[in-house]
Design a protein around this motif. Sequence first.
Motif, PDB file in Angstrom:
ATOM      1  N   GLU A 196     -16.295  46.725  25.512  1.00  0.00           N
ATOM      2  CA  GLU A 196     -15.905  48.123  25.350  1.00  0.00           C
ATOM      3  C   GLU A 196     -14.467  48.399  25.784  1.00  0.00           C
ATOM      4  OE1 GLU A 196     -18.835  50.434  27.419  1.00  0.00           O
ATOM      5  OE2 GLU A 196     -20.493  49.464  26.333  1.00  0.00           O
ATOM      6  N   ASN A 197     -13.934  47.547  26.638  1.00  0.00           N
ATOM      7  CA  ASN A 197     -12.597  47.815  27.177  1.00  0.00           C
ATOM      8  C   ASN A 197     -11.542  46.780  26.787  1.00  0.00           C
ATOM      9  OD1 ASN A 197     -13.023  50.266  29.007  1.00  0.00           O
ATOM     10  ND2 ASN A 197     -14.711  48.904  29.593  1.00  0.00           N
ATOM     11  N   GLY A 198     -11.891  45.898  25.879  1.00  0.00           N
ATOM     12  CA  GLY A 198     -10.912  44.961  25.352  1.00  0.00           C
ATOM     13  C   GLY A 198     -10.287  44.058  26.396  1.00  0.00           C
ATOM     14  N   LEU A 199     -11.094  43.513  27.298  1.00  0.00           N
ATOM     15  CA  LEU A 199     -10.529  42.692  28.364  1.00  0.00           C
ATOM     16  C   LEU A 199     -10.008  41.351  27.860  1.00  0.00           C
ATOM     17  CD1 LEU A 199     -12.650  43.321  31.567  1.00  0.00           C
ATOM     18  CD2 LEU A 199     -10.933  44.737  30.430  1.00  0.00           C
ATOM     19  N   GLY A 200     -10.369  41.003  26.633  1.00  0.00           N
ATOM     20  CA  GLY A 200      -9.801  39.800  26.051  1.00  0.00           C
ATOM     21  C   GLY A 200      -8.296  39.870  25.902  1.00  0.00           C
ATOM     22  N   ARG A 201      -7.708  41.064  26.059  1.00  0.00           N
ATOM     23  CA  ARG A 201      -6.258  41.226  25.965  1.00  0.00           C
ATOM     24  C   ARG A 201      -5.527  40.698  27.201  1.00  0.00           C
ATOM     25  NH1 ARG A 201      -5.043  47.056  23.044  1.00  0.00           N
ATOM     26  NH2 ARG A 201      -6.679  46.947  21.436  1.00  0.00           N
ATOM     27  N   PHE A 202      -6.268  40.473  28.271  1.00  0.00           N
ATOM     28  CA  PHE A 202      -5.631  39.951  29.483  1.00  0.00           C
ATOM     29  C   PHE A 202      -5.411  38.456  29.323  1.00  0.00           C
ATOM     30  CE2 PHE A 202      -7.136  43.945  31.098  1.00  0.00           C
ATOM     31  CZ  PHE A 202      -6.207  44.303  32.070  1.00  0.00           C
ATOM     32  N   ARG A 203      -4.147  38.058  29.276  1.00  0.00           N
ATOM     33  CA  ARG A 203      -3.785  36.662  29.101  1.00  0.00           C
ATOM     34  C   ARG A 203      -3.274  36.090  30.423  1.00  0.00           C
ATOM     35  NH1 ARG A 203      -6.405  35.912  24.417  1.00  0.00           N
ATOM     36  NH2 ARG A 203      -5.685  37.351  22.794  1.00  0.00           N
ATOM     37  N   GLY A 204      -3.541  34.830  30.626  1.00  0.00           N
ATOM     38  CA  GLY A 204      -3.040  34.161  31.814  1.00  0.00           C
ATOM     39  C   GLY A 204      -3.888  34.362  33.052  1.00  0.00           C
ATOM     40  N   TYR A 205      -5.073  34.948  32.911  1.00  0.00           N
ATOM     41  CA  TYR A 205      -5.980  35.157  34.035  1.00  0.00           C
ATOM     42  C   TYR A 205      -7.194  34.244  33.903  1.00  0.00           C
ATOM     43  CZ  TYR A 205      -3.410  39.325  35.456  1.00  0.00           C
ATOM     44  OH  TYR A 205      -2.430  40.180  35.879  1.00  0.00           O
ATOM     45  N   ASP A 206      -7.692  33.773  35.041  1.00  0.00           N
ATOM     46  CA  ASP A 206      -8.972  33.081  35.055  1.00  0.00           C
ATOM     47  C   ASP A 206     -10.078  34.124  34.984  1.00  0.00           C
ATOM     48  OD1 ASP A 206      -8.122  30.416  35.233  1.00  0.00           O
ATOM     49  OD2 ASP A 206      -7.804  30.588  37.390  1.00  0.00           O
ATOM     50  N   PHE A 207     -11.065  33.892  34.118  1.00  0.00           N
ATOM     51  CA  PHE A 207     -12.195  34.802  33.980  1.00  0.00           C
ATOM     52  C   PHE A 207     -13.440  34.218  34.652  1.00  0.00           C
ATOM     53  CE2 PHE A 207      -9.652  36.913  30.841  1.00  0.00           C
ATOM     54  CZ  PHE A 207     -10.179  38.191  30.731  1.00  0.00           C
ATOM     55  N   TRP A 208     -14.142  35.101  35.354  1.00  0.00           N
ATOM     56  CA  TRP A 208     -15.459  34.805  35.921  1.00  0.00           C
ATOM     57  C   TRP A 208     -16.429  35.734  35.184  1.00  0.00           C
ATOM     58  CZ3 TRP A 208     -16.868  36.727  41.508  1.00  0.00           C
ATOM     59  CH2 TRP A 208     -18.215  36.427  41.794  1.00  0.00           C
TER      60      TRP A 208
END
Length: 264
Positions: A196-208
């Motif tokens: 819903e918030n398009g967090l895939g736009r955050f580049r260069g971050y590790d995702f948990w």
Amino acid sequence: MKGVRHILTSACLLLLVSCGGGGRDVPPADPGVLFAPNFRDADPVDFPTPRPSSFPVHGIDAARFQNTVDWNVARANGVNFAFLKATEGGDLLDPKFKDHWRGAGRAGVWRGAYHFYYFCTPPEVQARWFISNVPRVSGSLPPVLDMEWNPFSPTCATVRPPAAEVRRQMRVWLRIVEAHYGQRPILYTTPDFYRENGLGRFRGYDFWLRSTAEHLRDSYPGQGWRFWQYSATGLIPGVSGEVDLNAFNGSREDWNDWVIRRAR
């Protein structure tokens, strides 16, 4: 000599686990010293391959719900890392954070702290609150920003800004916290919030990423990840009650390299 040092380090960590670890923090000197997970699940899911069990490095996240943790026993049973809930919003400190932080440190568990975000408090206030409660000490994993909708808050449950505003607030918090700790934070989220918030736009971050009912490739198509929260009903010796289970995405060598790069 390198092999001898590794054997001695392993022996020392095993002795530490068996003897209680003393009263001081003991950050692991060698991230290559790992314990195999002796985990069970009260409500297991039959994931398709690659299953969580195919990843060699596992850990937990803990908060006030894990009232009692014998961190030495948990470490010996495969808790190689732990993310510990520290703060919520701008004025809430998890009542077990200090105990968990000290206990994990004394047991030599790789530990990091996370902040649960509220949309009714400015991001600058929340970042300062996290910084004021989470020590900046050597051997720490990167701080974590926990982004999910909060349906239980009496004041913030209905506050849901547009996606662009969500991302703006996240960037403010991330910038302040990274500047303080010298580590780029990890992003934790859930499938609905991510979508819903398009967090895939955050580049260069590790995702948990949380996905306890289906595989990550189905919950977050195309999204890379570093940690997978695959169960909320884990059972581990040393931990009272059920606990979240997490897997690191990679081999033992990948873990070793990641910790060297990302831990302070």
